[in-house]
Design a protein around this motif. Structure first.
Motif: not given
Length: 328
Positions: A113-124, A144-151, A227-229
């Motif tokens: 949803r707009p403004g929602e970061p989503g789950p954290l994803i670990e960089v492999d 090992g770094q973790k970023y949100s799906q949105r990021r 996506f549009r944002e």
């Protein structure tokens, strides 16, 4: 990694499409429609028999629009349909435009949803190792770094990180190969029958499409507010690096609110663009795909050509739409 195409692009018999509304608008723009091999109307203002796929570029005043003379182009207006094509609609390498399909599949499988970061994803380790390797467009990340799906979607679409595309593919499907199968199914569902996806990033020259097919995807992804944002953002901050500008330098000019660049020597310069225009008392999206500009030169030269030619085309079409509204 490179994958072999699992299917070949299919062809369609040439036929005029886009509906009565598109033809009415073309008439209002002072542009004639002619049949082209992919079945889309092609604007032709006084085109000679040597120009079967579109009209000559010229001034807006005499009823023409400045279509790029190189590569292939397709344009449509939201709610009205195709405004025509220019150039032979044959599958060509699309480079990082493939990331639009990558984002589409990720958001379809994992909606935000707009403004929602989503789950954290670990960089492999693979995504971290790919940074700066092989001259690709990558984003610096560490294992090992973790970023949100949105990021990660922002890092995919704004600075166009190839390593991020493949990371998202592995996160979603376990492997890039499995993710590519989803990309192909999504293309089939959208009727993109002249497109072949062989990787999540577009680095493979075997990932090919046409301007008309890319508009089918653009139309769909711009319905998604997240996506549009993202594609309207002029920059994103990369932790440890700082702000990185969007590769689409047209943002903010000529009503442009997206979409995505793509460039390489074999692909030339490619741009999917979206511009907001005032039509019939409301705001609509003018969508365009400009492909294969200055192919065979350098990625930088091709991208500059795609951006410059797109800007001229957008301004020309917006001018014609304004003229048709005022009755001039």
């Amino acid at each position: 990694m490179s994958l072999s195409p699992a299917r070949l692009p299919r062809t369609r018999r040439g036929r005029l499409v886009g509906g009565v509304s598109a033809l009415v608008l073309l008439t209002a723009l002072g542009v004639a429609a002619t049949a082209v091999p992919d079945g889309s109307p092609s604007p032709s203002a006084g085109a000679s028999s040597a120009e079967p796929h579109g009209g000559r570029a010229g001034s807006v005043d005499d009823g023409t629009v400045p279509w790029p003379s190189d590569g292939q182009t397709a344009v449509e207006l939201e709610g009205r349909g195709s405004l025509g094509t220019r150039g032979e609609q044959r599958p060509v390498p699309i480079a990082s435009l493939a990331k639009v399909m990558t984002a589409h599949v990720v958001l379809r499988e994992h909606p935000l949803r707009p403004g929602e970061p989503g789950p954290l994803i670990e960089v492999d380790r693979e995504a971290a190792h790919e940074v700066g390797v092989g001259g690709e467009s990558t984003v610096p990340v560490a294992a090992g770094q973790k970023y949100s799906q949105r990021r990660l979607l922002e890092l995919l679409l704004i600075p166009s990180g190839n390593n991020i595309a493949r990371l998202l593919a592995r996160w979603d499907s376990g492997s890039q190969e499995a993710f590519v199968r989803k990309m192909r199914r999504a293309a089939d569902e959208l009727g993109m029958d002249r497109s072949v996806y062989t990787g999540a990033s577009g680095i493979e020259v075997t990932t090919t499409s046409t301007a008309v097919d890319q508009l089918k995807l653009a139309r769909e992804v711009m319905k998604n507010p997240v996506f549009r944002e993202i594609v309207a953002s002029r920059s994103v901050t990369v932790p440890g690096t700082g702000p990185v500008s969007n590769t689409n330098s047209l943002l903010g000019d000529s009503g442009v609110v997206g979409l995505k660049t793509g460039s390489s020597t074999p692909a030339g310069g490619n741009l999917l663009w979206a511009s907001e225009v005032r039509v019939d008392g409301g705001t609509r999206l003018l969508l365009g795909a400009v492909l294969h500009q200055r192919a065979g030169t350098t990625a930088g030269e091709g991208l500059r050509a795609a951006l410059g030619n797109s800007r001229a085309l957008i301004d020309g079409l917006r001018g014609r739409l304004a003229s048709s509204r005022s009755g001039s």
